[in-house]
Design an enzyme around this catalytic site. Structure first.
Site, PDB file in Angstrom:
ATOM      1  N   PHE A  41       0.800  -1.208   0.000  1.00 34.42           N
ATOM      2  CA  PHE A  41       0.000   0.000   0.000  1.00 34.42           C
ATOM      3  C   PHE A  41       0.845   1.276   0.000  1.00 34.42           C
ATOM      4  O   PHE A  41       1.219   1.763  -1.044  1.00 34.42           O
ATOM      5  CB  PHE A  41      -0.984  -0.019   1.176  1.00 34.42           C
ATOM      6  CG  PHE A  41      -2.049  -1.063   1.012  1.00 34.42           C
ATOM      7  CD1 PHE A  41      -3.176  -0.812   0.257  1.00 34.42           C
ATOM      8  CD2 PHE A  41      -1.903  -2.314   1.572  1.00 34.42           C
ATOM      9  CE1 PHE A  41      -4.164  -1.780   0.083  1.00 34.42           C
ATOM     10  CE2 PHE A  41      -2.872  -3.294   1.415  1.00 34.42           C
ATOM     11  CZ  PHE A  41      -3.996  -3.014   0.668  1.00 34.42           C
ATOM     12  N   SER A  42       1.197   1.813   1.123  1.00 31.82           N
ATOM     13  CA  SER A  42       1.803   3.142   1.200  1.00 31.82           C
ATOM     14  C   SER A  42       3.155   3.284   0.520  1.00 31.82           C
ATOM     15  O   SER A  42       3.636   4.394   0.342  1.00 31.82           O
ATOM     16  CB  SER A  42       1.906   3.589   2.665  1.00 31.82           C
ATOM     17  OG  SER A  42       0.619   3.907   3.148  1.00 31.82           O
ATOM     18  N   THR A  43       3.762   2.201   0.115  1.00 28.22           N
ATOM     19  CA  THR A  43       5.038   2.301  -0.592  1.00 28.22           C
ATOM     20  C   THR A  43       4.890   3.003  -1.936  1.00 28.22           C
ATOM     21  O   THR A  43       5.858   3.502  -2.493  1.00 28.22           O
ATOM     22  CB  THR A  43       5.664   0.913  -0.800  1.00 28.22           C
ATOM     23  OG1 THR A  43       4.737   0.086  -1.503  1.00 28.22           O
ATOM     24  CG2 THR A  43       6.026   0.278   0.524  1.00 28.22           C
TER      25      THR A  43
END
Length: 168
Positions: free
Chosen positions: A8-10
């Site tokens: 996700f946040s990568t």
């Protein structure tokens, strides 16, 4: 060893890295207005928002409900880009900040596509994945790679598998 898994946040770091590469090549400047590359983005007074402001979460575009009608819409790249272009900032750009947690990749992606005239996936492959030989680094898993995807199991044991013939 061939399995690709959802992350996700990568994506924020990947999108930022691509933007830094394009700026480093002289294709854009951090202080350029986003609308220079993404004309539809100028709606609702956003013509003054710069790439720099979007990158440091100062654009005021963090309210996801201003970008999409339903949370599932964020899975539709083009619909979310259109919603982001039409959205009104929650505060005066540059006069505050709010974490663009759910749409940062879309904001950067829209700018990157405008700068290059290519899809975000193409720029990712050309500028990052291929040169660094990053097998499995995708934003939007290509259909030909679907056989490699990990299947998700929720904490209550529900198994999610894409239905045969469904679009990724």
């Amino acid at each position: 060893e061939d399995t690709v898994a959802l992350s996700f946040s990568t994506t924020k770091g990947v999108a930022s890295t691509l933007m830094h590469i394009l700026v480093g090549k002289g294709l854009a400047s951090y202080d350029d207005p986003i609308a220079k590359y993404w004309p539809d983005f100028a709606a609702e007074g956003k013509d003054v928002i710069t790439i720099r402001q979007a990158m440091h979460h100062g654009a005021g575009l963090y309210l996801l409900e201003d970008h999409v009608d339903d949370g599932h819409d964020i899975l539709d790249w083009h619909k979310t880009l259109k919603g982001s272009a039409a959205a009104r900032p929650a505060h005066t750009p540059g006069k505050g900040s709010g974490y663009h947690g759910m749409n940062y990749g879309h904001l950067m992606g829209g700018i990157i596509e405008g700068i290059t005239g290519k899809t975000f996936a193409e720029v990712l492959k050309e500028e990052l994945s291929s040169p660094l030989e990053l097998d499995g680094c995708f934003v939007g898993l290509p259909v030909e790679e679907m056989h490699r995807r990990a299947h998700l199991i929720t904490r209550n044991g529900v198994y999610f598998k894409m239905k045969k013939g469904a679009k990724p």
